[in-house]
Design an enzyme around this catalytic site. Sequence first.
Site, PDB file in Angstrom:
ATOM      1  N   THR A  64       0.796  -1.232   0.000  1.00 33.18           N
ATOM      2  CA  THR A  64       0.000   0.000   0.000  1.00 33.18           C
ATOM      3  C   THR A  64       0.833   1.289   0.000  1.00 33.18           C
ATOM      4  OG1 THR A  64      -1.791  -1.153   1.079  1.00 33.18           O
ATOM      5  CG2 THR A  64      -1.792   1.236   1.281  1.00 33.18           C
ATOM      6  N   TYR A 147      -5.349  10.437   9.316  1.00 36.24           N
ATOM      7  CA  TYR A 147      -5.921   9.135   9.034  1.00 36.24           C
ATOM      8  C   TYR A 147      -6.859   8.700  10.162  1.00 36.24           C
ATOM      9  CZ  TYR A 147      -6.678   4.365   7.806  1.00 36.24           C
ATOM     10  OH  TYR A 147      -7.304   3.188   7.481  1.00 36.24           O
ATOM     11  N   ASP A 232      -3.942   0.613  -5.639  1.00 33.53           N
ATOM     12  CA  ASP A 232      -2.503   0.438  -5.439  1.00 33.53           C
ATOM     13  C   ASP A 232      -1.985  -0.948  -5.834  1.00 33.53           C
ATOM     14  OD1 ASP A 232      -4.043  -0.609  -3.412  1.00 33.53           O
ATOM     15  OD2 ASP A 232      -2.772   0.101  -1.777  1.00 33.53           O
ATOM     16  N   HIS A 233      -2.827  -1.962  -5.620  1.00 32.71           N
ATOM     17  CA  HIS A 233      -2.366  -3.337  -5.862  1.00 32.71           C
ATOM     18  C   HIS A 233      -3.550  -4.282  -5.871  1.00 32.71           C
ATOM     19  CE1 HIS A 233      -3.234  -3.993  -1.678  1.00 32.71           C
ATOM     20  NE2 HIS A 233      -2.473  -2.969  -1.351  1.00 32.71           N
ATOM     21  N   HIS A 332      -0.919  -9.469  -0.505  1.00 34.97           N
ATOM     22  CA  HIS A 332      -0.285  -8.852  -1.672  1.00 34.97           C
ATOM     23  C   HIS A 332       1.092  -8.414  -1.246  1.00 34.97           C
ATOM     24  CE1 HIS A 332      -1.044  -4.958   0.276  1.00 34.97           C
ATOM     25  NE2 HIS A 332      -2.149  -5.541   0.717  1.00 34.97           N
TER      26      HIS A 332
HETATM   27 ZN    ZN Z   1      -3.385  -4.666   2.157  1.00 32.85          ZN
END
Ligand code: ZN
Length: 434
Positions: A64, A147, A232-233, A332
């Site tokens: 990420t 966040y 992102d992935h 991932h």
């Molecule tokens: Zn993740």
Amino acid sequence: MLLKILLGFLCGVTAQQSPPPLLLVSFDGFRADYLKRFPMVNLKLLYSQGVLVDELTNVFVTKTFPNHYTMVTGLYPESHGILANNMYDPVSHQYFHIGEKNDPWWWNEAEPLWVTALDSGYKTAGMMWPGSDLPIRNRTPTHFLHYDPGVTFKQRVGNVTNWIIGDGKEVGVKFAALYWEEPDKSGHFYGPDNTTAMAKALKEVDDNIGVLVSELKRTGLWGRINLLIASDHGMTQCSTERLIRLDDCLQPDSYTLVDLAPVTAIIPHTDPKAIVDLLNKCHTHITAYLKEDIPVRLHYRNNIRIQPVIVIADEGWTIVQRGNKLRKVGNHGYDNALSSMHPFLAATGPSFRQGYHISSLQSVDIYPLMCHLLSVPPQPNNGTLTKARCLLAAETCLDTGLVILLMVLQVVLLVLIMAALLYILQRNRRRSVL
Ligand SMILES: [Zn+2]
Ligand SMILES: *[C@@H]1O[C@H](CO)[C@@H](O)[C@H](O)[C@H]1NC(C)=O
Ligand SMILES: *[C@@H]1O[C@H](CO)[C@@H](O)[C@H](O)[C@H]1NC(C)=O
Ligand SMILES: *[C@@H]1O[C@H](CO)[C@@H](O)[C@H](O)[C@H]1NC(C)=O
């Protein structure tokens, strides 16, 4: 009359100098083929009026933080310095851990677009995008929220649209980056192969895209801003049957662990080469590298924060230190050549073509595309506009097939002309001989 022309000219210039606002939205862990497996009606409607890139070739490690920083810098992680979610810096002796309060200094090897665009006189915003609530090279975006996973998608969008509109006194934001945690969270928890669970998670993501579009319509921004939706992935299924225990391979006191799975970063306490050999002999589903032997195509070598030994697990395999516990059903981080690690990119807005699609793009190319859309001079980066240009309405872009056909036609034409010339020459010569 003259004044009118002058005014018209000036307006033309300002119109040229003021491109539409740009909103970049990331849905974490949105594997490219979810688009084929699940209905995603709102998302499909969105890119049917815009463009779609089926698969983004993202950057290694497919995690990420590294990939989100790549999107806003156009740099490979070895050049932007956010190399993993957990890092160690051997010069300052500091550790970086995702989810903890880390020194902003970690991000200073690059300059994200929300900082660079300030120099063009724009206001910018970060909505929980990794790094956007920190002073990077001493500057934050104009607006940001720290966040907080408790802030709903609707609240994130509500704040961002307000920032883009601005109020009576202040001009609005020109570039905003918005982050959302799903479908990554569900992908880790249930695994991407759990169709029931993922269908539910992706229905929620699609509902949120619906919320985004209706908020943009309600505020009059729809059709007036450029909107990029990316991720992102991807995600792949893991299993307790595919565990690799480091302590079965190495003496626990022979190394310091910096990051674990699926790419393990190790500081050896003994000869690094011996550690690498032990690891490669220990298990067929990992590949251990000395830092200097990491394949060039991964662009994961030239940074002091890359540890002396890196271990990469095969797809779906999980590296643990010991025990039998699989903490993530989906994961991932694996080789970015794997299709399962790839996300997608969709875009719509006044600058984009409509109903256009290409099969792939490098994620490092998003940055030069965004700089182009905003007319912001890009920082040195690893991307190019060559392919992304084709997504734009203002560009006449031929696809490769057509280019090859035209080249062949050109050659054929040239040959024909030469043949004709030769024929005429020959005939003339024969005539003069006669
Ligand atoms: Zn993740
Ligand atoms: C902006 O975010 C805050 C949470 O930080 C939330 O309370 C507020 O309702 C949001 N504003 C809008 C307009 O959605
Ligand atoms: C898939 O997810 C559902 C929850 O949506 C859960 O009840 C079920 O056990 C999961 N199936 C598998 C095989 O893990
Ligand atoms: C990526 O871009 C940076 C900045 O221009 C440069 O230093 C680096 O060498 C580039 N990496 C590659 C692999 O070209």
